[in-house]
Design a protein around this motif. Structure first.
Motif: not given
Length: 254
Positions: A135-142, A174-187
């Protein structure tokens, strides 16, 4: 061709593409949430292991941010092996993480000096065979960074969870930008169920699956992770889809 058959074809094609991209030769395993209404929206019937996932709070406040961290902790708690948790700020409340099922004896904390160092630790941890989750807490993820993390997770079989946290509003976009993640969740935090005696009931969340590779987006009202890291449906939703109840509640307040 029925819906089930269509999904089988899509999953088979997705597996072939993943192998061509350099994934493992064995089929990807999943970690079910144990909630049928939720698991049926995820390919394979659960959260993909050996993959990268993103989680963020529904708002900019600390309360939703804490809920996102606890959601990630509940997922990590249900994996096997040690959990590597990478941070840049010393504000993670370990007792709350333990209440979400992730015992302190299982967690290895890494404090990085900046986001670049944190991403390096994140990737190195995912490449280490033997960890259940990183688990990692990141602000930006290209896209480039997320692709490296996804490939690292595939190589080890560990689940990677990027908790998206930002200090400035500009970083939130930046959270709305495309990434290679398999899922994206919002809580997002919802009011807890009133108790018949003084006290606070089990926390509730509005859980949004806003992106799912080879799947569809959806949202759910759930009870927060218990001491085993498991979510639950509120009692009033056990016999009906969570999405219908959320839609009814929103319509009533509109």
């Amino acid at each position: 061709m029925g819906v089930a058959a269509d999904r089988t074809v899509v999953e088979a094609l997705q597996e072939r593409i993943r192998r061509l991209e350099g994934g493992r030769d064995r089929p990807r395993t999943v970690l079910p949430f144990g909630i049928g209404d939720l698991d049926c929206h995820l390919p394979g019937g659960g959260l993909a292991l050996g993959a990268l996932h993103e989680v963020a709070g529904g708002g900019n406040g600390a309360i939703d941010g804490a809920a996102a961290a606890l959601f990630a902790a509940g997922i990590a708690a249900r994996t096997h092996g040690k959990v590597l948790w990478c941070v840049t700020r010393q504000d993670l409340f370990a007792p709350a993480v333990a209440q979400a099922g992730l015992h302190p004896d299982r967690v290895i904390y890494v404090e990085a000096g900046d986001d670049k160092s944190l991403l390096a630790c994140f990737e190195e941890g995912l490449r280490h065979v033997g960890l259940g989750a990183v688990v990692a807490e990141v602000a930006r993820l290209s896209m480039t960074a997320s692709r490296r993390l996804q490939l690292a997770a595939e190589s080890s079989g560990a689940v990677g969870i990027a908790i998206r946290r930002w200090r400035r509003q500009a970083e939130a976009a930046d959270f709305g930008q495309p990434t290679a993640s398999v899922t994206r969740w919002r809580v997002s935090v919802l009011p807890s169920k009133p108790l018949p005696v003084p006290g606070i009931g089990r926390a509730r969340w509005h859980l949004e699956l806003i992106r799912c590779r080879a799947g569809e987006s959806a949202d759910f009202e759930v009870e927060a992770c218990d001491a085993k890291g498991c979510l639950a449906l509120p009692s009033k939703l056990v016999d009906r889809p969570a999405q219908k109840e959320i839609g009814r509640r929103l319509a009533a307040t509109g």
